[in-house]
Design an enzyme around this catalytic site. Structure first.
Site, PDB file in Angstrom:
ATOM      1  N   HIS A  46     -89.269  60.980 -14.638  1.00 36.13           N
ATOM      2  CA  HIS A  46     -89.743  60.883 -13.262  1.00 36.13           C
ATOM      3  C   HIS A  46     -91.010  61.721 -13.097  1.00 36.13           C
ATOM      4  CE1 HIS A  46     -85.722  59.619 -11.178  1.00 36.13           C
ATOM      5  NE2 HIS A  46     -85.916  58.979 -12.324  1.00 36.13           N
ATOM      6  N   GLU A  48     -91.921  63.863 -10.904  1.00 33.10           N
ATOM      7  CA  GLU A  48     -91.709  65.279 -10.593  1.00 33.10           C
ATOM      8  C   GLU A  48     -91.391  66.091 -11.847  1.00 33.10           C
ATOM      9  OE1 GLU A  48     -89.620  63.016  -7.139  1.00 33.10           O
ATOM     10  OE2 GLU A  48     -90.166  62.627  -9.223  1.00 33.10           O
ATOM     11  N   CYS A  76     -85.271  62.614  -5.877  1.00 30.17           N
ATOM     12  CA  CYS A  76     -83.863  62.302  -6.101  1.00 30.17           C
ATOM     13  C   CYS A  76     -83.126  63.614  -6.405  1.00 30.17           C
ATOM     14  CB  CYS A  76     -83.741  61.321  -7.265  1.00 30.17           C
ATOM     15  SG  CYS A  76     -84.149  62.039  -8.868  1.00 30.17           S
ATOM     16  N   CYS A  79     -84.542  65.447  -9.516  1.00 33.22           N
ATOM     17  CA  CYS A  79     -85.865  66.049  -9.345  1.00 33.22           C
ATOM     18  C   CYS A  79     -85.844  67.201  -8.346  1.00 33.22           C
ATOM     19  CB  CYS A  79     -86.870  64.987  -8.935  1.00 33.22           C
ATOM     20  SG  CYS A  79     -87.154  63.778 -10.244  1.00 33.22           S
TER      21      CYS A  79
END
Length: 145
Positions: A46, A48, A76, A79
């Site tokens: 991801h 992040e 999410c 993250c």
């Protein structure tokens, strides 16, 4: 957030879910990244997490206590947890994520008795962030037909 949007657009061009992230310290961009799950075949790629990893490498430490994470979509749980673990005190995001958001939408990590509780600011360039995501998923649905 504009830099995060640039990263999100790159992700969309690469067929990734268009999420971009930037980590800033004292007005200096330490890291920028976009989703790379499809390319890397890693569920953890991801934006992040990739930005946090790059920022940690740049500062030579895992604590990012004086940084702000900017991201186009509400983080999410994975993250948001990584931001907590990296000691990032402030998370700024554009669009909310009712299905996976862990900064107030689906759940709110700051409500748990964790040692670190980042402050969350949402709605920054929200319309642009949300539109990019809507267009991406609309194109995906159209191309599947």
């Amino acid at each position: 957030m504009r830099i995060a949007l640039e990263e999100a657009r790159i992700a969309a061009d690469e067929g990734e879910i268009p999420v971009g992230a930037v980590i800033v310290r004292e007005n200096e961009v330490l890291a920028r990244a976009h989703n790379r799950c499809e390319e890397s075949h890693f569920a953890t790629a991801h934006a992040e997490l990739l930005a946090i990893e790059e920022a940690c490498r740049k500062v030579g430490h895992w604590r990012l206590e004086d940084c702000t994470l900017y991201v186009t979509l509400e983080p999410c749980p994975m993250c948001a947890g990584a931001a907590v673990n990296a000691r990032i005190p402030r998370v700024v995001f554009g669009a909310r994520d009712a299905r996976m958001g862990a900064c107030g939408s689906l759940l709110d990590l700051s409500r748990y008795p964790l040692e670190i509780r980042p402050s969350y600011q949402h709605g920054v360039l929200e319309d642009e962030c949300a539109e990019l995501l809507r267009n991406f998923f609309a194109d995906m649905r159209k191309n599947k037909k």
